[in-house]
Design a protein around this motif. Structure first.
Motif, PDB file in Angstrom:
ATOM      1  N   GLY A  33     -25.221  15.466  -9.681  1.00 45.88           N
ATOM      2  CA  GLY A  33     -26.066  14.433 -10.286  1.00 45.88           C
ATOM      3  C   GLY A  33     -26.487  13.124  -9.368  1.00 45.88           C
ATOM      4  O   GLY A  33     -27.317  12.355 -10.030  1.00 45.88           O
ATOM      5  N   THR A  90     -20.507   5.602   1.634  1.00 45.99           N
ATOM      6  CA  THR A  90     -20.885   6.701   0.715  1.00 45.99           C
ATOM      7  C   THR A  90     -19.766   7.518   0.297  1.00 45.99           C
ATOM      8  O   THR A  90     -19.208   8.276   0.884  1.00 45.99           O
ATOM      9  CB  THR A  90     -22.038   7.408   1.152  1.00 45.99           C
ATOM     10  OG1 THR A  90     -22.960   6.492   1.338  1.00 45.99           O
ATOM     11  CG2 THR A  90     -22.718   7.967  -0.394  1.00 45.99           C
ATOM     12  N   TRP A  91     -19.374   7.425  -1.160  1.00 42.01           N
ATOM     13  CA  TRP A  91     -18.706   8.412  -1.663  1.00 42.01           C
ATOM     14  C   TRP A  91     -19.373   9.465  -2.539  1.00 42.01           C
ATOM     15  O   TRP A  91     -19.904   8.783  -3.349  1.00 42.01           O
ATOM     16  CB  TRP A  91     -17.105   7.682  -2.505  1.00 42.01           C
ATOM     17  CG  TRP A  91     -16.234   8.563  -2.737  1.00 42.01           C
ATOM     18  CD1 TRP A  91     -16.362  10.064  -2.813  1.00 42.01           C
ATOM     19  CD2 TRP A  91     -15.050   8.209  -3.139  1.00 42.01           C
ATOM     20  NE1 TRP A  91     -15.242  10.524  -3.284  1.00 42.01           N
ATOM     21  CE2 TRP A  91     -14.178   9.745  -3.315  1.00 42.01           C
ATOM     22  CE3 TRP A  91     -14.326   7.253  -3.355  1.00 42.01           C
ATOM     23  CZ2 TRP A  91     -12.885   9.557  -4.001  1.00 42.01           C
ATOM     24  CZ3 TRP A  91     -13.093   7.121  -3.750  1.00 42.01           C
ATOM     25  CH2 TRP A  91     -12.246   8.283  -3.929  1.00 42.01           C
ATOM     26  N   TYR A  92     -19.600  10.599  -1.921  1.00 38.74           N
ATOM     27  CA  TYR A  92     -20.526  11.487  -2.659  1.00 38.74           C
ATOM     28  C   TYR A  92     -20.209  11.987  -3.891  1.00 38.74           C
ATOM     29  O   TYR A  92     -18.952  12.605  -4.067  1.00 38.74           O
ATOM     30  CB  TYR A  92     -20.887  12.668  -1.607  1.00 38.74           C
ATOM     31  CG  TYR A  92     -21.592  11.940  -0.498  1.00 38.74           C
ATOM     32  CD1 TYR A  92     -23.010  11.588  -0.634  1.00 38.74           C
ATOM     33  CD2 TYR A  92     -21.047  11.891   0.713  1.00 38.74           C
ATOM     34  CE1 TYR A  92     -23.719  11.197   0.447  1.00 38.74           C
ATOM     35  CE2 TYR A  92     -21.700  11.318   1.675  1.00 38.74           C
ATOM     36  CZ  TYR A  92     -23.167  11.107   1.692  1.00 38.74           C
ATOM     37  OH  TYR A  92     -23.769  10.549   2.732  1.00 38.74           O
ATOM     38  N   ASP A  93     -21.054  11.995  -4.984  1.00 40.25           N
ATOM     39  CA  ASP A  93     -20.847  12.641  -6.204  1.00 40.25           C
ATOM     40  C   ASP A  93     -20.876  14.011  -5.977  1.00 40.25           C
ATOM     41  O   ASP A  93     -22.083  14.542  -5.599  1.00 40.25           O
ATOM     42  CB  ASP A  93     -21.944  12.180  -7.083  1.00 40.25           C
ATOM     43  CG  ASP A  93     -21.995  12.848  -8.665  1.00 40.25           C
ATOM     44  OD1 ASP A  93     -20.983  13.568  -8.925  1.00 40.25           O
ATOM     45  OD2 ASP A  93     -22.812  12.729  -9.217  1.00 40.25           O
ATOM     46  N   GLN A  94     -20.042  14.868  -6.341  1.00 41.27           N
ATOM     47  CA  GLN A  94     -19.695  16.176  -6.277  1.00 41.27           C
ATOM     48  C   GLN A  94     -20.395  17.085  -7.438  1.00 41.27           C
ATOM     49  O   GLN A  94     -20.279  18.082  -7.283  1.00 41.27           O
ATOM     50  CB  GLN A  94     -18.303  16.825  -6.000  1.00 41.27           C
ATOM     51  CG  GLN A  94     -17.946  16.183  -4.869  1.00 41.27           C
ATOM     52  CD  GLN A  94     -18.647  16.406  -3.532  1.00 41.27           C
ATOM     53  OE1 GLN A  94     -18.673  17.634  -3.036  1.00 41.27           O
ATOM     54  NE2 GLN A  94     -19.306  15.404  -2.780  1.00 41.27           N
ATOM     55  N   SER A  95     -21.097  16.308  -8.468  1.00 41.13           N
ATOM     56  CA  SER A  95     -21.643  17.086  -9.502  1.00 41.13           C
ATOM     57  C   SER A  95     -22.847  17.588  -9.323  1.00 41.13           C
ATOM     58  O   SER A  95     -23.437  18.396 -10.399  1.00 41.13           O
ATOM     59  CB  SER A  95     -21.372  16.226 -10.803  1.00 41.13           C
ATOM     60  OG  SER A  95     -22.427  14.998 -10.715  1.00 41.13           O
ATOM     61  N   MET A 139     -25.818   3.950 -12.946  1.00 41.11           N
ATOM     62  CA  MET A 139     -25.129   4.262 -13.931  1.00 41.11           C
ATOM     63  C   MET A 139     -24.921   3.299 -15.210  1.00 41.11           C
ATOM     64  O   MET A 139     -24.656   2.185 -14.727  1.00 41.11           O
ATOM     65  CB  MET A 139     -23.491   5.003 -13.564  1.00 41.11           C
ATOM     66  CG  MET A 139     -22.857   5.592 -14.865  1.00 41.11           C
ATOM     67  SD  MET A 139     -21.278   6.062 -14.273  1.00 41.11           S
ATOM     68  CE  MET A 139     -21.731   7.086 -12.929  1.00 41.11           C
ATOM     69  N   GLU A 197     -21.847   2.131  -7.884  1.00 47.76           N
ATOM     70  CA  GLU A 197     -22.856   2.961  -8.142  1.00 47.76           C
ATOM     71  C   GLU A 197     -23.977   2.258  -9.078  1.00 47.76           C
ATOM     72  O   GLU A 197     -23.755   1.580 -10.089  1.00 47.76           O
ATOM     73  CB  GLU A 197     -22.228   4.137  -9.175  1.00 47.76           C
ATOM     74  CG  GLU A 197     -23.130   5.341  -8.966  1.00 47.76           C
ATOM     75  CD  GLU A 197     -24.586   5.153  -9.981  1.00 47.76           C
ATOM     76  OE1 GLU A 197     -25.585   5.844  -9.614  1.00 47.76           O
ATOM     77  OE2 GLU A 197     -24.406   4.664 -10.876  1.00 47.76           O
ATOM     78  N   LYS A 220     -24.978  10.765  -8.447  1.00 49.64           N
ATOM     79  CA  LYS A 220     -24.355   9.314  -8.754  1.00 49.64           C
ATOM     80  C   LYS A 220     -23.319   8.865  -7.605  1.00 49.64           C
ATOM     81  O   LYS A 220     -22.073   8.906  -7.814  1.00 49.64           O
ATOM     82  CB  LYS A 220     -23.848   9.328 -10.285  1.00 49.64           C
ATOM     83  CG  LYS A 220     -24.657   9.858 -11.212  1.00 49.64           C
ATOM     84  CD  LYS A 220     -25.626   8.716 -11.299  1.00 49.64           C
ATOM     85  CE  LYS A 220     -26.542   9.035 -12.699  1.00 49.64           C
ATOM     86  NZ  LYS A 220     -27.867   8.198 -12.659  1.00 49.64           N
ATOM     87  N   ASN A 221     -23.794   8.662  -6.404  1.00 46.11           N
ATOM     88  CA  ASN A 221     -23.085   8.168  -5.245  1.00 46.11           C
ATOM     89  C   ASN A 221     -22.663   6.919  -5.430  1.00 46.11           C
ATOM     90  O   ASN A 221     -23.175   5.987  -5.920  1.00 46.11           O
ATOM     91  CB  ASN A 221     -23.818   8.776  -4.110  1.00 46.11           C
ATOM     92  CG  ASN A 221     -24.265   9.951  -3.829  1.00 46.11           C
ATOM     93  OD1 ASN A 221     -23.677  11.039  -4.269  1.00 46.11           O
ATOM     94  ND2 ASN A 221     -25.122  10.196  -3.183  1.00 46.11           N
ATOM     95  N   LEU A 222     -21.388   6.833  -4.892  1.00 46.75           N
ATOM     96  CA  LEU A 222     -20.701   5.231  -4.760  1.00 46.75           C
ATOM     97  C   LEU A 222     -21.173   4.684  -3.551  1.00 46.75           C
ATOM     98  O   LEU A 222     -20.664   5.621  -2.504  1.00 46.75           O
ATOM     99  CB  LEU A 222     -19.339   5.215  -5.085  1.00 46.75           C
ATOM    100  CG  LEU A 222     -18.992   5.657  -6.509  1.00 46.75           C
ATOM    101  CD1 LEU A 222     -17.526   6.151  -6.806  1.00 46.75           C
ATOM    102  CD2 LEU A 222     -19.208   4.456  -7.535  1.00 46.75           C
TER     103      LEU A 222
END
Length: 286
Positions: free
Chosen positions: A237, A230-235, A280, A277, A239-241
């Motif tokens: 929101g 998992t590449w975590y969305d830092q916003s 999206m 993701e 929307k993790n990859l």
């Protein structure tokens, strides 16, 4: 200031602080707080008026607990706090402040004294402490991978209750930190010596910590590679990859060495690997 410090394991055990006056600082007048050239969270607690972060209640340390932190004390308080779980002021199972490690079950406890104290005399360093209810020989502590506590004393007081994991304070707010915390890692089992040494070695490389044993070279033993699930969305929101198929996951560590470009960590894709993701709205959500 930090409202939420996000758990990077995927378990959602985020540490947060809703009270604005108690939030630790990440930026001062437009300049990011740093230690060892890396971002660090600045805790500005005082005794009895701590500024810290806490998770929701956890009950995951039934047989063992190991807490690790990369931290520096700025000014000594009565009790310099790092990371713990307590039932008010009673350890459940681990508390560590200043010159004491305290093992308990929320009602009974035992004190242990390491040979080095978590105080302002030391620069940014790696502090790891552990205990289990299985054997007293597992009550141990390390500073920069150097053993500073081994004991064969009674360990029957080890236990856990459903309480928050506290960072930079404890539940009753009596202990606090005037200093910085760069990273916190916790295990619900005791890591092997190789795993602990490798964790501390990677922390030493990243934060530029050079003093202490086993910090300059890779630890002995088979060093695995690591891949990104998992590449975590830092916003915020969400929307993790994600890539659940292990053979398609891109690489982040190559036989113990972090993949880098221009000396900065980078995720390595081998033409077959990818992350996606799922929600999206785009024509090619890759």
């Amino acid at each position: 200031f930090v409202v939420t410090w996000y758990d990077q394991t995927g378990n959602g055990r985020h540490a947060s602080q809703a009270t604005t006056t108690s939030q630790p600082r990440i930026m001062l007048s437009g300049v990011i707080e740093r230690q060892g050239s890396r971002p660090a969270i600045r805790f500005m607690g005082t005794t009895g008026a701590a500024k810290g972060l806490s998770t929701a209640n956890l009950n995951i340390y039934g047989t063992a607990a190991c807490f690790n932190g990369v931290a520096k004390v700025n000014t000594d308080l009565s009790y310099n706090a790092l990371v713990n779980i307590t039932n008010s002021n009673l350890p459940a199972p681990l508390d560590h402040y200043h010159n004491q490690v305290v093992i308990g079950n929320g009602s009974t406890y035992t004190f242990y004294t390491p040979t080095e104290s978590f105080t302002a005399v030391y620069p940014l360093g790696i502090w790891t402490y552990q205990a289990s209810g299985v054997t007293a020989a597992n009550i141990k502590m390390w500073h920069n991978s150097t053993s500073i506590l081994t004991t064969a004393t009674n360990a029957t007081s080890f236990g856990t209750v459903s309480k928050p994991l506290n960072i930079g304070t404890r539940e009753d707010l009596l202990t606090a930190l005037d200093g910085w915390i760069s990273e916190v890692v916790t295990f619900s089992v005791l890591p092997s010596a190789i795993d602990r040494n490798f964790l501390e070695w990677t922390q030493a490389q990243y934060y530029g910590i050079t003093t202490g044993v086993a910090l300059g070279t890779l630890p002995a033993g088979t060093i695995p590679s690591a891949f990104v699930r998992t590449w975590y969305d830092q916003s915020g929101g969400g929307k993790n990859l994600v890539q659940a198929t292990t053979t398609l996951q891109p690489r982040i560590v190559n036989t113990g060495v972090v993949d880098k470009q221009n000396n900065i960590p980078a995720v390595f894709f081998n033409a077959a690997s990818y992350l996606t993701e799922g929600t999206m709205v785009t024509s090619r959500p890759y």
